[in-house]
Design a protein around this motif. Sequence first.
Motif, PDB file in Angstrom:
ATOM      1  N   PRO A 106       0.813  -1.220   0.000  1.00 11.90           N
ATOM      2  CA  PRO A 106       0.000   0.000   0.000  1.00 11.90           C
ATOM      3  C   PRO A 106       0.849   1.274   0.000  1.00 11.90           C
ATOM      4  O   PRO A 106       0.471   2.284  -0.601  1.00 11.90           O
ATOM      5  CB  PRO A 106      -0.813  -0.109   1.293  1.00 11.90           C
ATOM      6  N   ILE A 107       2.020   1.220   0.636  1.00 15.30           N
ATOM      7  CA  ILE A 107       2.903   2.394   0.672  1.00 15.30           C
ATOM      8  C   ILE A 107       3.384   2.739  -0.728  1.00 15.30           C
ATOM      9  O   ILE A 107       3.458   3.915  -1.094  1.00 15.30           O
ATOM     10  CB  ILE A 107       4.100   2.138   1.624  1.00 15.30           C
ATOM     11  N   LEU A 108       3.695   1.732  -1.542  1.00 14.55           N
ATOM     12  CA  LEU A 108       4.143   1.993  -2.910  1.00 14.55           C
ATOM     13  C   LEU A 108       3.014   2.601  -3.740  1.00 14.55           C
ATOM     14  O   LEU A 108       3.247   3.528  -4.515  1.00 14.55           O
ATOM     15  CB  LEU A 108       4.663   0.721  -3.578  1.00 14.55           C
ATOM     16  N   VAL A 109       1.791   2.115  -3.556  1.00 15.47           N
ATOM     17  CA  VAL A 109       0.637   2.687  -4.267  1.00 15.47           C
ATOM     18  C   VAL A 109       0.499   4.163  -3.894  1.00 15.47           C
ATOM     19  O   VAL A 109       0.325   5.026  -4.768  1.00 15.47           O
ATOM     20  CB  VAL A 109      -0.661   1.914  -3.955  1.00 15.47           C
ATOM     21  N   ALA A 110       0.600   4.457  -2.608  1.00 17.70           N
ATOM     22  CA  ALA A 110       0.489   5.851  -2.152  1.00 17.70           C
ATOM     23  C   ALA A 110       1.607   6.711  -2.739  1.00 17.70           C
ATOM     24  O   ALA A 110       1.369   7.856  -3.156  1.00 17.70           O
ATOM     25  CB  ALA A 110       0.520   5.906  -0.622  1.00 17.70           C
ATOM     26  N   GLU A 111       2.819   6.172  -2.783  1.00 17.35           N
ATOM     27  CA  GLU A 111       3.949   6.916  -3.351  1.00 17.35           C
ATOM     28  C   GLU A 111       3.728   7.194  -4.829  1.00 17.35           C
ATOM     29  O   GLU A 111       4.008   8.300  -5.323  1.00 17.35           O
ATOM     30  CB  GLU A 111       5.256   6.162  -3.138  1.00 17.35           C
ATOM     31  N   CYS A 112       3.224   6.208  -5.567  1.00 18.24           N
ATOM     32  CA  CYS A 112       2.919   6.416  -6.984  1.00 18.24           C
ATOM     33  C   CYS A 112       1.889   7.526  -7.155  1.00 18.24           C
ATOM     34  O   CYS A 112       2.032   8.390  -8.029  1.00 18.24           O
ATOM     35  CB  CYS A 112       2.409   5.119  -7.621  1.00 18.24           C
TER      36      CYS A 112
END
Length: 150
Positions: free
Chosen positions: A70-76
């Motif tokens: 989920p952190i990578l999705v938020a960063e994207c």
Amino acid sequence: MIKLFRVVLFSVCLLVTNPAMGANATADSEAVKTENFDWEPVMKAIVQVESEGNTRAVKGNSCGAMQITPILVAECNNILKKRNSKKRYTLRDRFSLEKSKEMFLLMQSQFNPLNDIEKAIRSWNGGNKYSVKRTQRYFEKVMKCLRSQK
């Protein structure tokens, strides 16, 4: 030192011997800054190591073929917002191989503009502030898959 030399040599060979170094067809135009690099072999190797190609794979907070958090999705989504794009990814998008690859490419365009294969692999496993020691085994697995693609 010899291992590092081999990795660098392999990376250069991969770049030089692949004449089809065009932009990835699955990538959204907003996701690609450097259009002359083909990340497909690296993504394919990462998919193999992460999930053996299973788009429904789940391990902890990581999901999909590329095991996206989920952190990578938020960063994207933060990157897209900074680029004034209206596009956003959802947690469900982690189960789409195409959208997972778009997120990978977006992260590379933001944090790896020189298209460093080693940096791409290690950061996918250990984040942008990865430890070489902690990502070594993962890096070796992905490189082995990359070599076997030839």
